[in-house]
Design a protein around this motif. Sequence first.
Motif, PDB file in Angstrom:
ATOM      1  N   LEU A  90       1.621  -0.870   5.068  1.00 50.82           N
ATOM      2  CA  LEU A  90       0.713  -2.009   4.918  1.00 50.82           C
ATOM      3  C   LEU A  90       1.035  -2.829   3.672  1.00 50.82           C
ATOM      4  N   GLU A  91       1.432  -2.150   2.615  1.00 53.32           N
ATOM      5  CA  GLU A  91       1.818  -2.874   1.398  1.00 53.32           C
ATOM      6  C   GLU A  91       2.984  -3.807   1.669  1.00 53.32           C
ATOM      7  N   SER A  92       4.003  -3.315   2.361  1.00 51.27           N
ATOM      8  CA  SER A  92       5.165  -4.162   2.642  1.00 51.27           C
ATOM      9  C   SER A  92       4.775  -5.332   3.546  1.00 51.27           C
ATOM     10  N   THR A  93       3.870  -5.088   4.499  1.00 51.66           N
ATOM     11  CA  THR A  93       3.403  -6.173   5.373  1.00 51.66           C
ATOM     12  C   THR A  93       2.609  -7.198   4.583  1.00 51.66           C
ATOM     13  N   PHE A  94       1.765  -6.721   3.696  1.00 50.41           N
ATOM     14  CA  PHE A  94       0.986  -7.623   2.844  1.00 50.41           C
ATOM     15  C   PHE A  94       1.911  -8.497   1.998  1.00 50.41           C
ATOM     16  N   LEU A  95       2.888  -7.898   1.350  1.00 51.03           N
ATOM     17  CA  LEU A  95       3.763  -8.641   0.450  1.00 51.03           C
ATOM     18  C   LEU A  95       4.607  -9.674   1.190  1.00 51.03           C
ATOM     19  N   ARG A  96       4.907  -9.416   2.458  1.00 46.08           N
ATOM     20  CA  ARG A  96       5.680 -10.383   3.254  1.00 46.08           C
ATOM     21  C   ARG A  96       4.833 -11.570   3.698  1.00 46.08           C
ATOM     22  N   ASN A  97       3.526 -11.373   3.818  1.00 47.51           N
ATOM     23  CA  ASN A  97       2.705 -12.364   4.510  1.00 47.51           C
ATOM     24  C   ASN A  97       1.547 -12.959   3.715  1.00 47.51           C
ATOM     25  N   PHE A  98       1.172 -12.333   2.612  1.00 47.49           N
ATOM     26  CA  PHE A  98      -0.008 -12.770   1.875  1.00 47.49           C
ATOM     27  C   PHE A  98       0.308 -12.896   0.392  1.00 47.49           C
ATOM     28  N   VAL A  99      -0.546 -13.640  -0.306  1.00 43.90           N
ATOM     29  CA  VAL A  99      -0.493 -13.751  -1.760  1.00 43.90           C
ATOM     30  C   VAL A  99      -1.803 -13.199  -2.299  1.00 43.90           C
ATOM     31  N   ALA A 100      -1.729 -12.217  -3.165  1.00 44.77           N
ATOM     32  CA  ALA A 100      -2.934 -11.513  -3.621  1.00 44.77           C
ATOM     33  C   ALA A 100      -3.959 -12.460  -4.239  1.00 44.77           C
ATOM     34  N   SER A 101      -3.497 -13.454  -4.976  1.00 44.31           N
ATOM     35  CA  SER A 101      -4.428 -14.352  -5.670  1.00 44.31           C
ATOM     36  C   SER A 101      -5.253 -15.208  -4.711  1.00 44.31           C
ATOM     37  N   GLU A 102      -4.857 -15.262  -3.445  1.00 45.32           N
ATOM     38  CA  GLU A 102      -5.593 -16.071  -2.472  1.00 45.32           C
ATOM     39  C   GLU A 102      -6.743 -15.304  -1.824  1.00 45.32           C
ATOM     40  N   TRP A 103      -6.923 -14.020  -2.202  1.00 46.34           N
ATOM     41  CA  TRP A 103      -7.957 -13.198  -1.596  1.00 46.34           C
ATOM     42  C   TRP A 103      -8.856 -12.602  -2.673  1.00 46.34           C
ATOM     43  N   THR A 104     -10.143 -12.513  -2.364  1.00 43.03           N
ATOM     44  CA  THR A 104     -11.108 -11.989  -3.325  1.00 43.03           C
ATOM     45  C   THR A 104     -11.087 -10.474  -3.342  1.00 43.03           C
ATOM     46  N   PHE A 105     -11.092  -9.870  -2.161  1.00 43.02           N
ATOM     47  CA  PHE A 105     -11.026  -8.414  -2.073  1.00 43.02           C
ATOM     48  C   PHE A 105     -10.626  -7.971  -0.675  1.00 43.02           C
ATOM     49  N   LEU A 106     -10.308  -6.709  -0.573  1.00 43.65           N
ATOM     50  CA  LEU A 106      -9.954  -6.039   0.672  1.00 43.65           C
ATOM     51  C   LEU A 106     -11.152  -5.216   1.135  1.00 43.65           C
ATOM     52  N   THR A 107     -11.421  -5.216   2.437  1.00 42.28           N
ATOM     53  CA  THR A 107     -12.463  -4.351   2.987  1.00 42.28           C
ATOM     54  C   THR A 107     -11.966  -3.758   4.292  1.00 42.28           C
ATOM     55  N   GLY A 108     -12.643  -2.726   4.774  1.00 44.97           N
ATOM     56  CA  GLY A 108     -12.240  -2.075   6.004  1.00 44.97           C
ATOM     57  C   GLY A 108     -13.259  -2.286   7.114  1.00 44.97           C
ATOM     58  N   VAL A 109     -12.783  -2.275   8.352  1.00 45.81           N
ATOM     59  CA  VAL A 109     -13.708  -2.241   9.485  1.00 45.81           C
ATOM     60  C   VAL A 109     -14.484  -0.929   9.385  1.00 45.81           C
ATOM     61  N   PRO A 110     -15.807  -0.984   9.370  1.00 45.63           N
ATOM     62  CA  PRO A 110     -16.570   0.257   9.162  1.00 45.63           C
ATOM     63  C   PRO A 110     -16.562   1.173  10.387  1.00 45.63           C
ATOM     64  N   THR A 111     -16.654   2.454  10.117  1.00 45.40           N
ATOM     65  CA  THR A 111     -16.755   3.476  11.159  1.00 45.40           C
ATOM     66  C   THR A 111     -18.170   4.032  11.153  1.00 45.40           C
ATOM     67  N   HIS A 112     -18.735   4.260  12.332  1.00 47.18           N
ATOM     68  CA  HIS A 112     -20.093   4.806  12.402  1.00 47.18           C
ATOM     69  C   HIS A 112     -20.126   6.198  11.768  1.00 47.18           C
ATOM     70  N   PRO A 113     -21.179   6.524  11.014  1.00 45.17           N
ATOM     71  CA  PRO A 113     -21.250   7.836  10.350  1.00 45.17           C
ATOM     72  C   PRO A 113     -21.054   9.028  11.282  1.00 45.17           C
ATOM     73  N   ALA A 114     -21.489   8.915  12.521  1.00 44.69           N
ATOM     74  CA  ALA A 114     -21.314  10.030  13.464  1.00 44.69           C
ATOM     75  C   ALA A 114     -19.840  10.317  13.715  1.00 44.69           C
ATOM     76  N   ARG A 115     -19.020   9.258  13.797  1.00 44.22           N
ATOM     77  CA  ARG A 115     -17.584   9.456  14.011  1.00 44.22           C
ATOM     78  C   ARG A 115     -16.911   9.986  12.752  1.00 44.22           C
ATOM     79  N   VAL A 116     -17.395   9.545  11.602  1.00 43.54           N
ATOM     80  CA  VAL A 116     -16.845  10.066  10.341  1.00 43.54           C
ATOM     81  C   VAL A 116     -17.102  11.570  10.249  1.00 43.54           C
ATOM     82  N   ARG A 117     -18.289  12.010  10.649  1.00 43.27           N
ATOM     83  CA  ARG A 117     -18.595  13.445  10.607  1.00 43.27           C
ATOM     84  C   ARG A 117     -17.681  14.233  11.538  1.00 43.27           C
TER      85      ARG A 117
END
Length: 216
Positions: A90-117
């Motif tokens: 993912l790092e290599s994909t990010f560096l090829r396609n994005f510029v860090a300064s253009e984004w405020t933060f990274l977040t993830g698609v959330p998983t329901h707690p039942a699936r995490v358990r």
Amino acid sequence: MFCDEAVPEFSNGSVCQNCWDALAAMRVDCLRCGQQYPAGRCAECAQCRPLAYMDIARSHGRYRGGLGKILRQYKYRADRSLAPGLARLLESTFLRNFVASEWTFLTGVPTHPARVRVRGFDHLDLLGRLLARRIRLPFCSVLSKSMASRPQAGLSETQRRRNVRRSFVAKESLGGKRILLLDDILTTGATINECARILKRAGAARVGALTVGRAE
């Protein structure tokens, strides 16, 4: 996992470095969703049309072969040892396609707690935090899964959109923020588009997507 050779040291998890190195990056033809097409480049393809809230998406490679096996091992067999290697892809994909300064933060698609358990850990939260350190972006958990939905695998595009509708909730106001959303696989984009809809309704100015795999 693939070459039947002994893994000499475990920093790469249950896959040896040679097999990690063999995972080719996909070519970007659609400049919006990142899909690869034999006909070449386009500004926006047919797959982009249902993705009204997603501004840009990029994936490391096709969800098939070695990459598909690694993702299934990580996601469904809870092989945490693969997370650092996936973060490097993912790092290599990010560096090829994005510029860090253009984004405020990274977040993830959330998983329901039942699936995490059931899995024993949140696979996207772990991957996101590893990646965030590598690309030097903050990782912020700003979405929650408000209700358990059926797994998306095996559903049609229409079923996928209905399945995730109203499944996510923003935890805070996001006025003007530019958010990069992490997921494991982009298939129809229904999950990412619904997350982007919620993020923009909470005030986000731009939402991009970064995934390990991309369905054909």
